[in-house]
Design a protein around this motif. Sequence first.
Motif, PDB file in Angstrom:
ATOM      1  N   ASN A 186      -0.217  -3.878  -6.067  1.00 33.08           N
ATOM      2  CA  ASN A 186       1.354  -4.177  -5.300  1.00 33.08           C
ATOM      3  C   ASN A 186       1.785  -5.511  -5.733  1.00 33.08           C
ATOM      4  O   ASN A 186       2.187  -6.231  -5.080  1.00 33.08           O
ATOM      5  CB  ASN A 186       0.761  -4.051  -3.686  1.00 33.08           C
ATOM      6  CG  ASN A 186       0.371  -2.851  -2.953  1.00 33.08           C
ATOM      7  OD1 ASN A 186       0.824  -1.782  -3.680  1.00 33.08           O
ATOM      8  ND2 ASN A 186      -0.496  -3.050  -2.089  1.00 33.08           N
ATOM      9  N   LEU A 201      -9.647   2.021  -7.910  1.00 36.78           N
ATOM     10  CA  LEU A 201      -9.320   3.242  -6.921  1.00 36.78           C
ATOM     11  C   LEU A 201     -10.295   3.443  -5.593  1.00 36.78           C
ATOM     12  O   LEU A 201      -9.982   3.225  -4.744  1.00 36.78           O
ATOM     13  CB  LEU A 201      -9.044   4.384  -7.635  1.00 36.78           C
ATOM     14  CG  LEU A 201      -7.701   4.738  -8.174  1.00 36.78           C
ATOM     15  CD1 LEU A 201      -7.522   6.056  -9.187  1.00 36.78           C
ATOM     16  CD2 LEU A 201      -6.584   4.752  -7.165  1.00 36.78           C
ATOM     17  N   HIS A 249     -10.275   0.070  -3.606  1.00 36.24           N
ATOM     18  CA  HIS A 249      -9.076  -0.055  -2.560  1.00 36.24           C
ATOM     19  C   HIS A 249      -9.069   1.080  -1.815  1.00 36.24           C
ATOM     20  O   HIS A 249      -8.698   0.926  -0.556  1.00 36.24           O
ATOM     21  CB  HIS A 249      -8.068  -0.520  -3.278  1.00 36.24           C
ATOM     22  CG  HIS A 249      -7.745  -1.513  -4.072  1.00 36.24           C
ATOM     23  ND1 HIS A 249      -7.625  -2.835  -3.348  1.00 36.24           N
ATOM     24  CD2 HIS A 249      -7.940  -1.964  -5.589  1.00 36.24           C
ATOM     25  CE1 HIS A 249      -7.686  -4.058  -4.069  1.00 36.24           C
ATOM     26  NE2 HIS A 249      -7.887  -3.375  -5.591  1.00 36.24           N
ATOM     27  N   PHE A 250      -9.425   2.244  -2.150  1.00 39.80           N
ATOM     28  CA  PHE A 250      -9.115   3.379  -1.358  1.00 39.80           C
ATOM     29  C   PHE A 250     -10.323   4.199  -1.202  1.00 39.80           C
ATOM     30  O   PHE A 250     -10.230   5.370  -0.419  1.00 39.80           O
ATOM     31  CB  PHE A 250      -7.850   4.272  -1.896  1.00 39.80           C
ATOM     32  CG  PHE A 250      -6.803   3.330  -2.109  1.00 39.80           C
ATOM     33  CD1 PHE A 250      -6.030   3.225  -0.905  1.00 39.80           C
ATOM     34  CD2 PHE A 250      -6.454   3.088  -3.612  1.00 39.80           C
ATOM     35  CE1 PHE A 250      -4.724   2.541  -1.326  1.00 39.80           C
ATOM     36  CE2 PHE A 250      -5.281   2.214  -3.811  1.00 39.80           C
ATOM     37  CZ  PHE A 250      -4.606   2.105  -2.668  1.00 39.80           C
ATOM     38  N   ASN A 281      -8.245   8.864   2.776  1.00 35.29           N
ATOM     39  CA  ASN A 281      -7.424   9.097   1.738  1.00 35.29           C
ATOM     40  C   ASN A 281      -8.096   9.513   0.385  1.00 35.29           C
ATOM     41  O   ASN A 281      -7.644   9.258  -0.443  1.00 35.29           O
ATOM     42  CB  ASN A 281      -6.565   7.553   1.259  1.00 35.29           C
ATOM     43  CG  ASN A 281      -5.721   7.223   2.718  1.00 35.29           C
ATOM     44  OD1 ASN A 281      -5.145   8.136   3.443  1.00 35.29           O
ATOM     45  ND2 ASN A 281      -5.599   6.099   2.461  1.00 35.29           N
ATOM     46  N   ILE A 287      -6.290  10.537  -2.883  1.00 33.94           N
ATOM     47  CA  ILE A 287      -5.799   9.748  -3.575  1.00 33.94           C
ATOM     48  C   ILE A 287      -6.615   9.716  -4.791  1.00 33.94           C
ATOM     49  O   ILE A 287      -6.143   9.415  -5.812  1.00 33.94           O
ATOM     50  CB  ILE A 287      -5.757   8.085  -2.938  1.00 33.94           C
ATOM     51  CG1 ILE A 287      -4.598   8.141  -1.934  1.00 33.94           C
ATOM     52  CG2 ILE A 287      -5.736   7.087  -3.965  1.00 33.94           C
ATOM     53  CD1 ILE A 287      -4.833   6.913  -1.123  1.00 33.94           C
ATOM     54  N   GLN A 328      -2.170   7.863 -11.080  1.00 31.39           N
ATOM     55  CA  GLN A 328      -2.487   7.937  -9.759  1.00 31.39           C
ATOM     56  C   GLN A 328      -2.579   6.525  -9.342  1.00 31.39           C
ATOM     57  O   GLN A 328      -2.285   6.070  -8.505  1.00 31.39           O
ATOM     58  CB  GLN A 328      -3.644   8.798  -9.560  1.00 31.39           C
ATOM     59  CG  GLN A 328      -4.361   8.751  -8.342  1.00 31.39           C
ATOM     60  CD  GLN A 328      -3.095   9.580  -7.264  1.00 31.39           C
ATOM     61  OE1 GLN A 328      -2.554  10.522  -7.836  1.00 31.39           O
ATOM     62  NE2 GLN A 328      -3.052   9.045  -6.149  1.00 31.39           N
ATOM     63  N   SER A 358      -1.185   3.990 -10.666  1.00 33.92           N
ATOM     64  CA  SER A 358       0.058   3.408 -10.454  1.00 33.92           C
ATOM     65  C   SER A 358       0.787   3.620  -9.136  1.00 33.92           C
ATOM     66  O   SER A 358       1.453   2.998  -8.797  1.00 33.92           O
ATOM     67  CB  SER A 358       0.895   3.768 -11.585  1.00 33.92           C
ATOM     68  OG  SER A 358       2.195   3.100 -11.830  1.00 33.92           O
ATOM     69  N   LEU A 359       0.659   4.856  -8.721  1.00 37.13           N
ATOM     70  CA  LEU A 359       1.515   5.514  -7.626  1.00 37.13           C
ATOM     71  C   LEU A 359       1.088   4.571  -6.396  1.00 37.13           C
ATOM     72  O   LEU A 359       1.506   4.738  -5.437  1.00 37.13           O
ATOM     73  CB  LEU A 359       1.063   6.890  -7.445  1.00 37.13           C
ATOM     74  CG  LEU A 359       1.798   7.999  -8.278  1.00 37.13           C
ATOM     75  CD1 LEU A 359       1.290   9.367  -8.328  1.00 37.13           C
ATOM     76  CD2 LEU A 359       3.471   7.739  -8.213  1.00 37.13           C
ATOM     77  N   VAL A 360      -0.196   4.409  -6.451  1.00 37.26           N
ATOM     78  CA  VAL A 360      -0.795   3.546  -5.172  1.00 37.26           C
ATOM     79  C   VAL A 360      -1.044   1.951  -5.328  1.00 37.26           C
ATOM     80  O   VAL A 360      -1.453   1.113  -4.648  1.00 37.26           O
ATOM     81  CB  VAL A 360      -2.417   4.188  -4.645  1.00 37.26           C
ATOM     82  CG1 VAL A 360      -2.146   5.513  -4.211  1.00 37.26           C
ATOM     83  CG2 VAL A 360      -3.249   3.846  -6.012  1.00 37.26           C
ATOM     84  N   GLY A 361      -0.328   1.573  -6.422  1.00 34.25           N
ATOM     85  CA  GLY A 361       0.051   0.309  -6.701  1.00 34.25           C
ATOM     86  C   GLY A 361      -0.866  -0.888  -7.574  1.00 34.25           C
ATOM     87  O   GLY A 361      -0.824  -2.002  -7.503  1.00 34.25           O
TER      88      GLY A 361
END
Length: 79
Positions: free
Chosen positions: A11, A36, A39-40, A45, A48, A62, A64-67
């Motif tokens: 982010n 990934l 963080h997720f 999720n 994701i 993917q 990039s889409l989540v920051g």
Amino acid sequence: MRNYTIDYLFNDQPRTHQLELKQPELPIQDAAMHLLQLHFGDGDNSLIMPTADSTFEEIIEQASLVGITRIEVVDVQGE
């Protein structure tokens, strides 16, 4: 074992993550998967996460889409 340092933006904030792995190199897409999961991976999720057969481009997109952007493996040391 090898120590890997990954620099990246999460982010738009600079972050660093260190890993110790048995593999002789850490490609960017593998680093992205680790980030990934970091963080997720524990949340609800799971959608994701890219699939096991995702391409390099799909994994990076993917992330990039989540920051997660500007992923660099900057330090590799063998022990």
